[in-house]
Design a protein around this motif. Structure first.
Motif, PDB file in Angstrom:
ATOM      1  N   LEU A   1       0.784  -1.212   0.150  1.00  0.00           N
ATOM      2  CA  LEU A   1      -0.070  -0.039  -0.163  1.00  0.00           C
ATOM      3  C   LEU A   1       0.814   1.282   0.068  1.00  0.00           C
ATOM      4  CD1 LEU A   1      -2.760   1.433   0.144  1.00  0.00           C
ATOM      5  CD2 LEU A   1      -2.678   0.979   2.603  1.00  0.00           C
ATOM      6  N   LEU A   2       0.643   1.990  -1.121  1.00  0.00           N
ATOM      7  CA  LEU A   2       1.289   3.184  -1.145  1.00  0.00           C
ATOM      8  C   LEU A   2       0.396   4.527  -0.828  1.00  0.00           C
ATOM      9  CD1 LEU A   2       3.649   2.462  -4.343  1.00  0.00           C
ATOM     10  CD2 LEU A   2       4.078   2.336  -1.754  1.00  0.00           C
ATOM     11  N   PRO A   3       1.045   5.652  -0.528  1.00  0.00           N
ATOM     12  CA  PRO A   3      -0.027   6.792  -0.074  1.00  0.00           C
ATOM     13  C   PRO A   3      -0.429   7.572  -1.509  1.00  0.00           C
ATOM     14  CG  PRO A   3       2.307   7.497   0.494  1.00  0.00           C
ATOM     15  CD  PRO A   3       2.242   5.851  -0.076  1.00  0.00           C
ATOM     16  N   GLU A   4      -1.390   7.897  -1.418  1.00  0.00           N
ATOM     17  CA  GLU A   4      -2.015   8.907  -2.614  1.00  0.00           C
ATOM     18  C   GLU A   4      -1.124  10.193  -2.657  1.00  0.00           C
ATOM     19  OE1 GLU A   4      -6.556   8.421  -3.697  1.00  0.00           O
ATOM     20  OE2 GLU A   4      -6.441   8.981  -1.609  1.00  0.00           O
ATOM     21  N   GLU A   5      -0.783  10.559  -1.817  1.00  0.00           N
ATOM     22  CA  GLU A   5       0.123  11.892  -1.790  1.00  0.00           C
ATOM     23  C   GLU A   5       1.626  11.550  -1.879  1.00  0.00           C
ATOM     24  OE1 GLU A   5      -1.175  14.893  -1.714  1.00  0.00           O
ATOM     25  OE2 GLU A   5      -3.163  14.060  -1.415  1.00  0.00           O
ATOM     26  N   GLU A   6       2.451  12.471  -2.462  1.00  0.00           N
ATOM     27  CA  GLU A   6       3.872  12.203  -2.587  1.00  0.00           C
ATOM     28  C   GLU A   6       4.471  12.125  -1.347  1.00  0.00           C
ATOM     29  OE1 GLU A   6       6.035  14.074  -5.705  1.00  0.00           O
ATOM     30  OE2 GLU A   6       4.138  14.494  -6.779  1.00  0.00           O
ATOM     31  N   SER A   7       5.615  11.435  -1.494  1.00  0.00           N
ATOM     32  CA  SER A   7       6.242  11.399   0.277  1.00  0.00           C
ATOM     33  C   SER A   7       7.857  10.999  -0.243  1.00  0.00           C
ATOM     34  CB  SER A   7       5.825  10.215   1.030  1.00  0.00           C
ATOM     35  OG  SER A   7       6.842  10.298   2.120  1.00  0.00           O
ATOM     36  N   ALA A   8       8.679  11.759   0.579  1.00  0.00           N
ATOM     37  CA  ALA A   8      10.312  11.610   0.359  1.00  0.00           C
ATOM     38  C   ALA A   8      10.800  10.224   0.722  1.00  0.00           C
ATOM     39  CB  ALA A   8      10.923  12.500   1.386  1.00  0.00           C
ATOM     40  N   LEU A   9       9.761   9.268   1.252  1.00  0.00           N
ATOM     41  CA  LEU A   9      10.130   7.964   1.463  1.00  0.00           C
ATOM     42  C   LEU A   9       9.826   6.943   0.380  1.00  0.00           C
ATOM     43  CD1 LEU A   9       8.420   7.427   5.035  1.00  0.00           C
ATOM     44  CD2 LEU A   9      10.921   7.437   4.524  1.00  0.00           C
ATOM     45  N   LEU A  10       9.035   7.286  -0.704  1.00  0.00           N
ATOM     46  CA  LEU A  10       8.853   6.711  -1.734  1.00  0.00           C
ATOM     47  C   LEU A  10       9.900   6.656  -2.821  1.00  0.00           C
ATOM     48  CD1 LEU A  10       5.289   7.796  -2.436  1.00  0.00           C
ATOM     49  CD2 LEU A  10       6.039   5.580  -1.150  1.00  0.00           C
ATOM     50  N   ASN A  11      10.457   5.419  -3.100  1.00  0.00           N
ATOM     51  CA  ASN A  11      11.453   5.272  -4.151  1.00  0.00           C
ATOM     52  C   ASN A  11      11.761   3.740  -4.637  1.00  0.00           C
ATOM     53  OD1 ASN A  11      13.433   3.649  -2.167  1.00  0.00           O
ATOM     54  ND2 ASN A  11      13.444   5.624  -1.024  1.00  0.00           N
ATOM     55  N   ARG A  12      12.129   3.472  -5.538  1.00  0.00           N
ATOM     56  CA  ARG A  12      12.189   2.108  -6.243  1.00  0.00           C
ATOM     57  C   ARG A  12      12.883   1.214  -5.012  1.00  0.00           C
ATOM     58  NH1 ARG A  12      16.722   3.199 -10.831  1.00  0.00           N
ATOM     59  NH2 ARG A  12      15.209   4.907 -11.099  1.00  0.00           N
ATOM     60  N   GLU A  13      13.710   1.399  -4.094  1.00  0.00           N
ATOM     61  CA  GLU A  13      14.411   0.583  -3.367  1.00  0.00           C
ATOM     62  C   GLU A  13      13.219   0.010  -2.440  1.00  0.00           C
ATOM     63  OE1 GLU A  13      17.710   2.917  -4.872  1.00  0.00           O
ATOM     64  OE2 GLU A  13      15.769   3.458  -3.913  1.00  0.00           O
ATOM     65  N   LEU A  14      12.493   0.976  -1.848  1.00  0.00           N
ATOM     66  CA  LEU A  14      11.394   0.642  -0.928  1.00  0.00           C
ATOM     67  C   LEU A  14      10.371  -0.239  -1.690  1.00  0.00           C
ATOM     68  CD1 LEU A  14      10.236   1.923   1.811  1.00  0.00           C
ATOM     69  CD2 LEU A  14       8.513   3.023   0.384  1.00  0.00           C
ATOM     70  N   LEU A  15      10.145   0.037  -2.837  1.00  0.00           N
ATOM     71  CA  LEU A  15       9.114  -0.855  -3.533  1.00  0.00           C
ATOM     72  C   LEU A  15       9.737  -2.392  -3.870  1.00  0.00           C
ATOM     73  CD1 LEU A  15       6.319  -1.089  -4.651  1.00  0.00           C
ATOM     74  CD2 LEU A  15       7.012  -0.007  -6.794  1.00  0.00           C
ATOM     75  N   TYR A  16      10.963  -2.318  -4.256  1.00  0.00           N
ATOM     76  CA  TYR A  16      11.814  -3.478  -4.555  1.00  0.00           C
ATOM     77  C   TYR A  16      11.519  -4.366  -3.255  1.00  0.00           C
ATOM     78  CZ  TYR A  16      15.537  -6.609  -5.008  1.00  0.00           C
ATOM     79  OH  TYR A  16      16.432  -7.914  -4.976  1.00  0.00           O
ATOM     80  N   THR A  17      12.199  -3.832  -2.336  1.00  0.00           N
ATOM     81  CA  THR A  17      11.976  -4.493  -0.726  1.00  0.00           C
ATOM     82  C   THR A  17      10.408  -4.943  -0.536  1.00  0.00           C
ATOM     83  OG1 THR A  17      13.648  -2.967   0.080  1.00  0.00           O
ATOM     84  CG2 THR A  17      12.341  -4.378   1.803  1.00  0.00           C
ATOM     85  N   ALA A  18       9.393  -4.408  -0.818  1.00  0.00           N
ATOM     86  CA  ALA A  18       8.063  -4.926  -0.514  1.00  0.00           C
ATOM     87  C   ALA A  18       7.705  -5.968  -1.359  1.00  0.00           C
ATOM     88  CB  ALA A  18       7.123  -3.510  -0.557  1.00  0.00           C
TER      89      ALA A  18
END
Length: 574
Positions: free
Chosen positions: A521-538
Motif C-alpha cells: 500500500l502506497l500513499p496517494e500523496e507524494e512522500s520523500a520515503l517513496l523510491n524504487r528501493e522501498l518498492l523492490y523490498t516490498a
C-alpha cells in the motif's frame, strides 16, 4: 542567525537547534556555517553520512555563486576542519562535509576493509576438492553459490549479495561445513542486524544439525546495550572469533559497522551477506550498496582456483585496480522465481527503474497485480478478504499453531506508519469492521489481535519485528503466542515487551520476512520515503502473489525515484 528563517525554510527542530549551537561556537558574522550545519543535520536524519556541497549548490539551498566560494567561506570558520582534524565539522577534498563522528566512523570502516582484503591459505586442498565434488549444481553455467563459498574460504573479507531465493542461506550452510572441514577447531560466530533475522538464521543452522552455533544480533554479539552504546568489545578487547558471518548486512549503519570492525581480531575473517538492492539501514549509511556499486573483479589467480576446485570457467577481469578484487560476489540465479514469474519480473523492472516494463508485467499477469482504488472502503474490503480465512479460524477456536500459520500467509506492507494509506489506517479499518462483527477490538487485548514486538527483550526471547497472536491457551487464559519452529510459545500478556497491532507493517519492518501473499500500500500523496528501493523490498517479500495498491502517478514516481545516500566509502575503497 535567524531561527524563524530556518523554520520557514522547512528545517527540523533538531536542525534549527544544532544550527543555533554552531552559530554560538562560530563567533562570526557569516551565517552560512550555521545554515550548512542545519542542512547537514537534516541530511544525516535522512540516512546520509555526509553533505555533498556540490549538490546543495546545484539545488540553490545556499546563497553562493561557486563551489570554491562556498568552500572558502566554510574554511574560514574555526569549527570546520580538514581530514585528520578534531573539530565539529570535517570538510574533505571531495567537497563532502561531515559531522566528526561520522567522518571518523567511515574512516575506521574503510581502513579496516582495506586491511582485510587479503587472501587466506587453504589448509586441506584434498578435502576442499571433495567438498565441491559432492556439491551438485542444479543449473547450467556459472554456479555463483560455489564462487561465493570459495571466495569466502579464501579471503579475509568477503561480500555476498543476492535477492530473495538466490541461496544465501544455502551458502551459509555449505560454508560452515567447508570451514570446519578445513579446520575443525575454528571459532565461528553468526550474527544478523535484527533479532528476527538472527532467529531465522538460527533456525536454518539448527535444522542443518549445528545446534551448538548460536546466531545473535550484532548488538548482542558486541555487548551494546542502552547503558553501554560502545559495547563490551573493542580493539583492545577483541571478539573471541576466527570467522564472523553476518546476515542481512544491508541494514547495518556506518556507526555499528565501525564498532564491529574495531571489535574484530586482526586475523579474523568477516563474511557479509545481504541484498544490496534492498532498503539501507534506518540510521546513516549504505554500506552493502557502497560495496556492491561496481562490477565485481576477479584476478587470474582466483579464476584459476575456481577452475581447480569447481571445474567452472570464470572470466578474468581486465581491470585490476580495485582493492575489493575477489571479495564480492553478486548472486544471479533465483531458485524461487523463474523467468516467467510475475513477482520476479516485477521486482527486476522496479529495480532497474523501468516503469514501462512494470506496466507490461502487470498487463500480462495471470492474476490482478494492481489495485488503483484507494478509498478506505476499497482498502478495507481488499484486506478483509485476504484475512478472511484467518478470521474464520479464530472464530472457530482452532489450534493456535494453525492460526499462526494462516496469519503468516498474508500481510499488508505500507510505506508510511501514520496518515492515510498507512499502517495505522489499515489497522483501524480492519478493527472497525471486526467490531461490527462482534469482536471486542476496543479492548487492549482481544482474541485474534496480531501483535508485533518493537523492542528486543532477551530475557523473554522476543525481538524487534517478531509477530504473534493474542489467543486463548488450552486453559482458556488469554495470552500471546509466537511460532517457534512448528510449535507454539506462550507468553503472559503482562510480560510482553513494547508491541503494536500488526494487521499491517511498514516496509522497513518487513525486511527479513517472507509471506505467500503480499499487498503493498502506497500513499496517494507524494512522500520523500517513496523510491524504487522501498518498492523492490516490498515486492520481494512475496513468494506467490503480490498486489500493488497505488495510484498510477505515485507508482510511476516511486519506480523512477532512486534514493542514493551520500557517503564517501566507495571513493575511499576505489
Amino acid at each position: 542567525m535567524n531561527d524563524l528563517a530556518l523554520r520557514q525554510a522547512g528545517f527540523s527542530e533538531l536542525a534549527c537547534q544544532f544550527a543555533r549551537f554552531i552559530d554560538r561556537l562560530n563567533h562570526q558574522d557569516d551565517e552560512l556555517v550555521a545554515r550548512i550545519a542545519a542542512l547537514l543535520t537534516d541530511a544525516v536524519s535522512q540516512g546520509h553520512v555526509c553533505l555533498n556541497l556540490a549538490f546543495i549548490l546545484k539545488q540553490d539551498l545556499v546563497q553562493c555563486d561557486t563551489l570554491s566560494e562556498l568552500v572558502t567561506r566554510l574554511k574560514k570558520s574555526h569549527i570546520v576542519g580538514e581530514e585528520g582534524d578534531y573539530k565539529p565539522l570535517i570538510l574533505t577534498n571531495d567537497g563532502l562535509l561531515y559531522l566528526y563522528r561520522y567522518w571518523s566512523d567511515e574512516q575506521v570502516v574503510a581502513q579496516a576493509i582495506r586491511q582485510r582484503c587479503q587472501p587466506v591459505d587453504i589448509i586441506n586442498s584434498v578435502q576442499l576438492q571433495q567438498d565441491f565434488s559432492d556439491w551438485l549444481s542444479s543449473h547450467e553455467g556459472v554456479d555463483w553459490q560455489k564462487v561465493a563459498v570459495l571466495m569466502a574460504l579464501t579471503r579475509q573479507f568477503s561480500v555476498i549479495s543476492g535477492g530473495p531465493g538466490t541461496g544465501k542461506t544455502t551458502i551459509v550452510l555449505r560454508l560452515l561445513k567447508m570451514l570446519y572441514g578445513q579446520q575443525a577447531d575454528l571459532k565461528i560466530a553468526l550474527a544478523a542486524s535484527t533479532g528476527k533475522a538472527a532467529a531465522r538464521l538460527q533456525q536454518a543452522i539448527t535444522d542443518s544439525g549445528n545446534p551448538s552455533l548460536e546466531a545473535k544480533t550484532l548488538h548482542r554479539l558486541l555487548g551494546i546495550t542502552a547503558n553501554n552504546d560502545k559495547g563490551r568489545y573493542s580493539k583492545q578487547r577483541p571478539l573471541p572469533v576466527d570467522v564472523l558471518i553476518v546476515d542481512e548486512a544491508s541494514m547495518i549503519d556506518i556507526s555499528l559497522m565501525a564498532k564491529l570492525m574495531q571489535a574484530l581480531p586482526d586475523n579474523a575473517r568477516l563474511i557479509l551477506l545481504g541484498d544490496s538492492q534492498q532498503l539501507a539501514s534506518v540510521e546513516s549509511g549504505a554500506i552493502l550498496a557502497n560495496l556492491c556499486d561496481k562490477k565485481p573483479q576477479f584476478s587470474a589467480a582466483f579464476t584459476e582456483q575456481i577452475e581447480t576446485f569447481t571445474g567452472m570457467n570464470l572470466t578474468r577481469s581486465e581491470d585490476q585496480t580495485t582493492q575489493l578484487n575477489n571479495s564480492i560476489v553478486l548472486l544471479q540465479h533465483s531458485y524461487r522465481f523463474d523467468e516467467r514469474s510475475d513477482i520476479g519480473q516485477l521486482a527486476k523492472a522496479v529495480q532497474t527503474g523501468d516503469i514501462q516494463t512494470v506496466y507490461s508485467v502487470i498487463d500480462g499477469a495471470a492474476s490482478s497485480l494492481w489495485q488503483q482504488q484507494l478509498e478506505p472502503a476499497n482498502i478495507q474490503q481488499h484486506v478483509f478478504e485476504h484475512y478472511k480465512v484467518y478470521f474464520d479460524a479464530v472464530s472457530r477456536h482452532i489450534e493456535a499453531i494453525d492460526c499462526l500459520k494462516l496469519f503468516e500467509q498474508y500481510h499488508v506492507l505500507c510505506a508510511l506508519k501514520q496518515g492515510p494509506q498507512s499502517v495505522a489506517s489499515v489497522n483501524e479499518l480492519v478493527e472497525r469492521k471486526l467490531q461490527k462483527q462482534g469482536w471486542k477490538t476496543h479492548q487492549s487485548f482481544y482474541p485474534g489481535r496480531p501483535i508485533m514486538i518493537v523492542q528486543n527483550d532477551y530475557r523473554q526471547g522476543l525481538f524487534n519485528g517478531d509477530t504473534g497472536l493474542v489467543l486463548y491457551d488450552e486453559q482458556g487464559v488469554l495470552r500471546a503466542c509466537f511460532r517457534v519452529d512448528n510449535a507454539v510459545r506462550w507468553v503472559n500478556l503482562s510480560r510482553l515487551p513494547a508491541h503494536e497491532t500488526a494487521y499491517a507493517m511498514t516496509i522497513h519492518k518487513s525486511q527479513g520476512s517472507e509471506f505467500d501473499n503480499v499487498s503493498v500500500l502506497l500513499p496517494e500523496e507524494e512522500s520523500a520515503l517513496l523510491n524504487r528501493e522501498l518498492l523492490y523490498t516490498a515486492i520481494t517479500r512475496a513468494k506467490k502473489q503480490i498486489t500493488l495498491m497505488s495510484t498510477e502517478v505515485i507508482l510511476a514516481k516511486t519506480v523512477s525515484s532512486q534514493h542514493q545516500r551520500e557517503t564517501g566509502l566507495s571513493a575511499l575503497l576505489s
